[in-house]
Design a protein around this motif. Structure first.
Motif, PDB file in Angstrom:
ATOM      1  N   MET A  16       1.017  -0.635  -0.553  1.00 36.96           N
ATOM      2  CA  MET A  16       0.476  -0.002   0.426  1.00 36.96           C
ATOM      3  C   MET A  16       0.819   1.772   0.092  1.00 36.96           C
ATOM      4  SD  MET A  16      -3.169  -0.636  -0.547  1.00 36.96           S
ATOM      5  CE  MET A  16      -3.556   0.901  -0.653  1.00 36.96           C
TER       6      MET A  16
ATOM      7  N   LEU B  67       2.636   1.880  -3.034  1.00 38.34           N
ATOM      8  CA  LEU B  67       1.751   1.861  -4.492  1.00 38.34           C
ATOM      9  C   LEU B  67       1.437   3.658  -4.601  1.00 38.34           C
ATOM     10  CD1 LEU B  67      -1.080  -1.261  -4.691  1.00 38.34           C
ATOM     11  CD2 LEU B  67       0.665  -0.155  -5.928  1.00 38.34           C
TER      12      LEU B  67
ATOM     13  N   GLU C 114      -5.911   9.048 -20.960  1.00 39.18           N
ATOM     14  CA  GLU C 114      -5.489   9.645 -19.440  1.00 39.18           C
ATOM     15  C   GLU C 114      -6.564   9.206 -18.772  1.00 39.18           C
ATOM     16  OE1 GLU C 114      -2.397  10.751 -19.048  1.00 39.18           O
ATOM     17  OE2 GLU C 114      -2.403  10.826 -17.279  1.00 39.18           O
TER      18      GLU C 114
ATOM     19  N   VAL D 223      -5.783   2.871 -12.381  1.00 43.27           N
ATOM     20  CA  VAL D 223      -4.887   3.174 -11.202  1.00 43.27           C
ATOM     21  C   VAL D 223      -5.397   3.585  -9.708  1.00 43.27           C
ATOM     22  CG1 VAL D 223      -3.802   5.348  -9.420  1.00 43.27           C
ATOM     23  CG2 VAL D 223      -3.046   4.411 -12.359  1.00 43.27           C
ATOM     24  N   LEU D 224      -6.523   4.044  -9.949  1.00 38.88           N
ATOM     25  CA  LEU D 224      -7.779   4.433  -8.793  1.00 38.88           C
ATOM     26  C   LEU D 224      -8.706   2.893  -8.462  1.00 38.88           C
ATOM     27  CD1 LEU D 224      -8.504   6.560  -7.063  1.00 38.88           C
ATOM     28  CD2 LEU D 224     -10.556   6.867  -8.752  1.00 38.88           C
TER      29      LEU D 224
ATOM     30  N   PHE E 269      -7.242   0.651  -8.957  1.00 37.88           N
ATOM     31  CA  PHE E 269      -5.823  -0.831  -9.082  1.00 37.88           C
ATOM     32  C   PHE E 269      -5.849  -0.626  -7.378  1.00 37.88           C
ATOM     33  CE2 PHE E 269      -1.780  -2.613  -8.506  1.00 37.88           C
ATOM     34  CZ  PHE E 269      -1.471  -3.666  -8.961  1.00 37.88           C
ATOM     35  N   VAL E 270      -5.550   0.739  -7.299  1.00 38.46           N
ATOM     36  CA  VAL E 270      -5.928   1.074  -5.603  1.00 38.46           C
ATOM     37  C   VAL E 270      -6.630   0.208  -4.775  1.00 38.46           C
ATOM     38  CG1 VAL E 270      -4.767   2.493  -4.157  1.00 38.46           C
ATOM     39  CG2 VAL E 270      -3.979   3.153  -5.663  1.00 38.46           C
TER      40      VAL E 270
ATOM     41  N   TRP F 102      -7.044  -8.158 -10.588  1.00 36.34           N
ATOM     42  CA  TRP F 102      -5.828  -7.653 -10.476  1.00 36.34           C
ATOM     43  C   TRP F 102      -4.981  -8.087 -11.206  1.00 36.34           C
ATOM     44  CZ3 TRP F 102      -0.958  -8.614  -7.346  1.00 36.34           C
ATOM     45  CH2 TRP F 102      -0.347  -7.483  -6.671  1.00 36.34           C
TER      46      TRP F 102
ATOM     47  N   LEU G  54      -0.597  -2.009 -16.291  1.00 37.50           N
ATOM     48  CA  LEU G  54       0.093  -0.925 -15.675  1.00 37.50           C
ATOM     49  C   LEU G  54       1.128  -1.288 -16.698  1.00 37.50           C
ATOM     50  CD1 LEU G  54      -1.405  -0.502 -12.143  1.00 37.50           C
ATOM     51  CD2 LEU G  54      -1.860   1.005 -14.352  1.00 37.50           C
TER      52      LEU G  54
END
Ligand code: HEM
Lengths: 464, 273
Positions: free
Chosen positions: A404, A407, B178, B185-186, B188-189, B223, B230
């Motif tokens: 975390m 990332l 973009e 990204v969002l 993935f987190v 995931w 990415l």
């Protein structure tokens, strides 16, 4: 560097390999969700041609996630990661340490007009102001007198974010390591313990035999509470853990709150009631309310007027979704008759009128002149415990935290550098702002715009 | 129950917003764009209210828990997260053309939740294993992730439609690229967080942080697909069409993780009830 030439090295330094390995892992995982695995595989294997089953067995397809294939993939991925990281490390280090002041060629060429402006102050004053501003938000501020009256000031931010990606990759390594540790040195199993009983061994998952525990578990009491609709609300066991007949620990065990002892974790997993509970029976004769007796399975009692004996054959907590029931066998001069007594017979009759006529086995008045009534069933619970040990879990937890952190560093931060050139332009002073970032050009743009605004404002304020 | 009534009205608001976004395209008047955005905001407000009411009503029933525990509630929360994210995106990029593609996802989710047979909108009591704060954070983070992937998917679809004259309003390719990247990204987190909180919950409730049940395995598959995406972009420089394709594949994996695996046996099938 010679290591670049080494074919082994360049094979493992490739991100194509990473992508290939990840895709293989995806494919293997998909297969693993369509072929039943482990315990579920046994029934499945019996239903397919035996040749296919034994082929799949040799390919370890019934336990893919612990197979050689999976292990190999993880091993290759680890090597890939290590080589990749080592390969890029020197570059990252250079970018991290590199003094920004040296800049790059052509830094100030082709700047957009918003990034160049003029002001009335002299070079010295402007330099002071700009340095003051940069100092607030940037680090490693340095300045450089390029020609006699041209100054370049630079600063940077987010330098450490260059390492974030290494943190992510390190966390992946730890995760794989922790998972392997758990898979090879961990174990998992179940044990049922009746109230008042003890256990010192468990049945391992997947039919892999039994395992002795480093202590003895005694279930002192089991308690369950239900919602109105019959769904369990909470359940808990009061347990005592004993070793060499000394008490190690004593306390309640609840769902979601495991007990950890000597590296072993004990979970409240399930519960059930033993078939050796007791039923409360009444047997009014000709409308007269008789006494209530408590009987267990197999027990025999005689009817008041010596008209026969009754044996309890079975106790069912929920027979055919119709609630508690006992099966009795009445022996008398007329022979033997056997039938069920439901606790909720009135409700059953209401929902299925005529049922006791159609199905005499369900008629509690089958042995006249008695009408048997099941008043209730006393259950004897057992607690279902899951017991496991996973030496890899702490490593996996650490990996999760690192991942975390990594990332967030990778995605939400970047290494930004700003150069500001201050030079005389006739009567005035010309200011040019150049910037570079390793990612997020949009964020950089916004930042430069803000900075230019601040510089303009501060210079205007100074001149009035 | 009031909450289900409020929530079924929200469905209509989202549908209305979608229609307004369409009008904006057809008539080219910004008036419709504004109307659509207000409908979205109104819908989101009512949606939030509906969720709060449901939470409160569950306490009134004596089985209080966050409205995140069964299939119906997860659909409602999913839609909420999609709209929430959409509002943020529209506000940030100051472009309304996404609405036509994202809002259908929201109202389809809402409509599915209220109309599909076999989905109970009753507030149900929680069995002991589900009584955990980790489970709540698990559901929240997972669905925030799913929402971001849904937006990335919608933008991916836009990418392929942008050359059709009818869809000339779609922004330029690099803006879409973009947007796909940022939402991925969002997502993935959040998905990473979701898998982690889920593992922590499993660690406390089931005795193992990971058991390879189909839902877990499919979340890992999802995931990994996004991890590939990415890397392909960041290291191999993939852009545009390839990213759009991967956003669509990734979303298919999300859908299978969410709905498909319920047809396979496993721990997580509680969502079926
Ligand atoms: C499942 C495992 C992996 C995960 C979750 C992961 C995650 C990431 C993430 C999040 C990024 C940043 C991407 C971006 O900024 O958009 C990244 C970059 C990168 N990854 Fe991985 N990665 C994994 C495996 C690998 C492996 C096995 C390699 C080995 C070749 C690798 C090589 C790289 C490289 C070279 C970069 C670019 C680093 C840079 O210069 O900033 N990754 N990875």
């Amino acid at each position: 560097m010679p290591k670049q030439k080494n074919p082994f090295w360049s094979f493992f330094a490739s991100v194509y390999l990473t992508i290939t390995l990840l895709v293989f892992t995806v494919v293997l995982s998909i297969v693993g969700t369509f072929i039943p695995q482990q315990d579920a595989a046994r029934g499945f294997a019996q239903g397919i041609p035996s040749g296919l089953a034994s082929f799949l067995q040799t390919m370890q397809a019934f336990d893919l996630f612990h197979s050689v294939w999976f292990f190999l993939l993880m091993l290759l991925l680890s090597l890939n990661l290590i080589v990749c990281s080592l390969n890029r490390w020197s570059l990252t280090w250079k970018q991290f340490r590199g003094s920004p002041i040296s800049g790059e060629e052509g830094l100030f060429q082709g700047l957009s007009p918003e990034r160049i402006f003029l002001c009335d102050e002299d070079v010295g004053t402007v330099t002071g102001r700009v340095e003051g501003l940069l100092n607030r938000k940037y680090r490693n501020i340095s300045s450089n007198q390029e020609k006699e009256d041209t100054v370049i000031i630079c600063g940077e931010r987010g330098r450490y974010s260059r390492f974030a990606v290494y943190v992510v990759h390190l966390s992946v390594q730890l995760l794989i390591l922790g998972a392997l540790l758990g898979a090879y040195w961990g174990w998992e199993g179940y044990v049922n313990i009746g109230e008042g009983e003890t256990a010192d061994a468990i049945d391992l998952k997947g039919g892999k035999g039994t395992k002795a525990l480093p202590f003895t578990i005694r279930c002192d009491k089991f308690i369950v509470a239900f919602y109105e609709n019959g769904v369990p609300k909470t359940y808990r066991s009061d347990l005592t853990f004993l070793k060499d007949s000394k008490t190690l620990y004593q306390g309640p065990l609840l769902v979601n709150h495991p007990i950890s002892l000597e590296g072993v974790r004990v979970y409240q997993a399930s519960y059930g009631s033993s078939p050796d509970g007791r039923a409360s029976l009444a047997f009014p004769r000709g409308g007269k309310e008789g006494k209530i007796i408590k009987v267990g399975p197999g027990e025999i009692f005689s009817l008041p007027e010596k008209e026969g004996t009754v044996q309890i054959v079975r106790l069912e907590e929920n027979l055919m979704q119709m609630g508690p029931a006992v099966k009795i066998l009445v022996r008398s001069g007329q022979g033997e008759v056997s039938f069920w007594i439901f606790q909720h017979i009135d409700k059953i009759r209401e929902m299925n009128p005529g049922v006791t006529e159609q199905v005499p086995m369900f008629n509690p008045a089958l042995f006249k002149p008695y009408v048997f009534v099941l008043k209730g069933m006393e259950e004897r619970y057992y607690t279902g415990l899951q017991v496991s040990r996973d030496p890899g879990a702490p490593l996996v937890a650490a990996a999760a935290v690192l991942m975390m952190v990594g990332l967030i560093g990778t995605f939400f931060s970047s290494h930004r550098r700003i150069w500001i050139k201050i030079q005389p332009a006739g009567e005035k002073t010309k200011i040019s702002v150049a910037a570079r970032s390793n990612k997020h050009p949009v964020v950089l743009d916004r930042e430069v715009r803000q900075l230019t605004e601040q510089i303009k404002v501060s210079l205007e304020k100074g001149s009035t | 129950m009031t909450n289900t009534m409020v929530l079924s009205w929200v469905t209509f608001l989202y549908f209305g917003a979608f229609v307004f976004y369409l009008f904006r395209l057809v008539f080219g008047k910004e008036f419709w764009g504004k109307a659509a955005f207000y409908a979205v905001l109104g819908g989101l407000g009512a949606h939030t209210l509906g969720l709060m009411l449901r939470w409160k009503e569950s306490y009134a029933l004596g089985i209080g828990h966050a409205p995140l525990s069964n299939f119906y509630e997860s659909l409602i929360f999913f839609a909420w997260a999609v709209v929430m994210l959409y509002v943020i995106v529209e506000w940030r990029i100051k472009n309304r053309s996404l609405g036509v593609f994202v809002l259908p996802a929201a109202f389809l989710l809402m409509a599915f939740a209220s109309l599909a047979s076999g989905i109970s909108d009753r507030i149900q009591p929680l069995i002991p294993a589900l009584q955990s704060n980790w489970l709540t954070s698990h559901v929240v983070t997972c669905f925030m992730g799913y929402a971001a992937f849904t937006v990335a998917f919608a933008v991916g679809i836009m990418y392929f439609l942008r050359n059709i004259p009818l869809f000339s309003f779609i922004p330029e390719a690099h803006i879409l690229d973009e947007l796909i990247y940022q939402n991925t990204v969002l997502g993935f987190v959040f998905l990473t967080l979701g898998i982690m909180t889920g593992s922590v919950w499993a660690h406390y409730a089931w005795g193992a942080y990971w058991s390879w049940d189909p839902k877990e395995t499919w979340s890992l598959i999802t995931w990994l697909i996004y991890a590939v995406m990415l890397h392909a972009r960041y290291v191999r420089g993939w852009r545009g069409k390839r990213m759009a394709v991967l956003a669509i594949i990734g979303f298919a994996a999300v859908l299978f993780t969410y709905l498909g695996v319920n047809y396979l046996p496993g721990l997580h099938s509680y969502l079926q009830s």
